[in-house]
Design a protein around this motif. Structure first.
Motif, PDB file in Angstrom:
ATOM      1  N   TRP A 100       2.950  46.466  84.628  1.00 62.08           N
ATOM      2  CA  TRP A 100       3.177  45.771  83.353  1.00 62.08           C
ATOM      3  C   TRP A 100       2.672  44.335  83.494  1.00 62.08           C
ATOM      4  N   ASP A 101       1.595  44.023  82.792  1.00 63.92           N
ATOM      5  CA  ASP A 101       0.941  42.718  82.837  1.00 63.92           C
ATOM      6  C   ASP A 101       1.753  41.752  81.980  1.00 63.92           C
ATOM      7  N   THR A 102       2.195  40.644  82.581  1.00 63.14           N
ATOM      8  CA  THR A 102       3.144  39.759  81.908  1.00 63.14           C
ATOM      9  C   THR A 102       2.676  38.306  81.955  1.00 63.14           C
ATOM     10  N   TYR A 103       2.670  37.674  80.789  1.00 59.07           N
ATOM     11  CA  TYR A 103       2.337  36.257  80.648  1.00 59.07           C
ATOM     12  C   TYR A 103       3.470  35.591  79.880  1.00 59.07           C
ATOM     13  N   ILE A 104       4.017  34.508  80.404  1.00 61.84           N
ATOM     14  CA  ILE A 104       5.036  33.756  79.671  1.00 61.84           C
ATOM     15  C   ILE A 104       4.678  32.270  79.701  1.00 61.84           C
ATOM     16  N   THR A 105       5.213  31.548  78.734  1.00 58.42           N
ATOM     17  CA  THR A 105       5.088  30.101  78.726  1.00 58.42           C
ATOM     18  C   THR A 105       6.339  29.541  79.389  1.00 58.42           C
ATOM     19  N   LYS A 106       6.133  28.778  80.445  1.00 58.07           N
ATOM     20  CA  LYS A 106       7.251  28.207  81.197  1.00 58.07           C
ATOM     21  C   LYS A 106       7.877  27.050  80.420  1.00 58.07           C
ATOM     22  N   LYS A 107       9.045  26.622  80.881  1.00 64.83           N
ATOM     23  CA  LYS A 107       9.760  25.523  80.234  1.00 64.83           C
ATOM     24  C   LYS A 107       8.924  24.258  80.129  1.00 64.83           C
ATOM     25  N   ASP A 108       8.021  24.048  81.107  1.00 64.24           N
ATOM     26  CA  ASP A 108       7.193  22.842  81.085  1.00 64.24           C
ATOM     27  C   ASP A 108       5.926  23.008  80.251  1.00 64.24           C
ATOM     28  N   GLY A 109       5.772  24.181  79.597  1.00 64.35           N
ATOM     29  CA  GLY A 109       4.617  24.429  78.735  1.00 64.35           C
ATOM     30  C   GLY A 109       3.453  25.094  79.425  1.00 64.35           C
ATOM     31  N   SER A 110       3.481  25.183  80.746  1.00 65.86           N
ATOM     32  CA  SER A 110       2.389  25.851  81.460  1.00 65.86           C
ATOM     33  C   SER A 110       2.593  27.362  81.418  1.00 65.86           C
ATOM     34  N   TYR A 158       9.100  45.732  91.575  1.00 67.21           N
ATOM     35  CA  TYR A 158       8.408  44.802  92.455  1.00 67.21           C
ATOM     36  C   TYR A 158       7.586  43.863  91.573  1.00 67.21           C
ATOM     37  N   ILE A 159       7.488  42.617  91.963  1.00 68.85           N
ATOM     38  CA  ILE A 159       6.710  41.621  91.215  1.00 68.85           C
ATOM     39  C   ILE A 159       5.504  41.199  92.047  1.00 68.85           C
ATOM     40  N   ILE A 160       4.346  41.195  91.398  1.00 68.14           N
ATOM     41  CA  ILE A 160       3.142  40.607  91.996  1.00 68.14           C
ATOM     42  C   ILE A 160       2.899  39.298  91.249  1.00 68.14           C
ATOM     43  N   GLU A 161       3.010  38.200  91.973  1.00 64.98           N
ATOM     44  CA  GLU A 161       2.774  36.878  91.376  1.00 64.98           C
ATOM     45  C   GLU A 161       1.275  36.631  91.279  1.00 64.98           C
ATOM     46  N   MET A 162       0.825  36.261  90.096  1.00 64.34           N
ATOM     47  CA  MET A 162      -0.605  36.056  89.854  1.00 64.34           C
ATOM     48  C   MET A 162      -0.953  34.564  89.699  1.00 64.34           C
ATOM     49  N   GLU A 163      -0.402  33.930  88.668  1.00 62.02           N
ATOM     50  CA  GLU A 163      -0.728  32.523  88.401  1.00 62.02           C
ATOM     51  C   GLU A 163       0.508  31.763  87.947  1.00 62.02           C
ATOM     52  N   GLY A 164       0.659  30.533  88.373  1.00 60.00           N
ATOM     53  CA  GLY A 164       1.703  29.659  87.900  1.00 60.00           C
ATOM     54  C   GLY A 164       3.116  30.063  88.278  1.00 60.00           C
ATOM     55  N   CYS A 165       3.224  30.866  89.299  1.00 57.09           N
ATOM     56  CA  CYS A 165       4.569  31.357  89.685  1.00 57.09           C
ATOM     57  C   CYS A 165       5.194  30.427  90.712  1.00 57.09           C
TER      58      CYS A 165
END
Length: 86
Positions: free
Chosen positions: A6-16, A79-86
């Motif tokens: 499951w490909d997941t993109y979220i906006t973090k609290k800091d906007g990134s 399981y989580i695979i961290e890609m970017e901004g993690c």
């Protein structure tokens, strides 16, 4: 073990942006369960208030899990695979 990715993109609290994949056994098809896995992970990154829905998290593909990933899924359920901004 066959897993759904499951490909997941979220906006973090800091906007990134944060990009990660949720890997779960292929027999888990309930979206709320998949989202709960993502929310559990986000809590470990102090991103609890981040939204997680079909807009941020989409089925990508199926693949065979490596032995290490399979072991982690058996222990935790996902399981989580961290890609970017993690």
């Amino acid at each position: 073990m066959k897993v759904a990715v499951w490909d997941t993109y979220i906006t973090k609290k800091d906007g990134s942006e944060m990009h990660f994949d949720i890997l779960a056994p292929d027999e888990i098809t309930d979206l709320e369960t998949i989202y709960s896995f993502g929310k559990d992970y986000l809590a470990t990154k102090q991103q609890e208030s981040s939204t997680l829905s079909a807009q941020e998290c989409n089925f990508c593909h199926m693949e065979r899990a490596t032995p290490a990933i399979e072991e982690a899924i058996v222990a935790k359920g996902y399981y989580i695979i961290e890609m970017e901004g993690c």
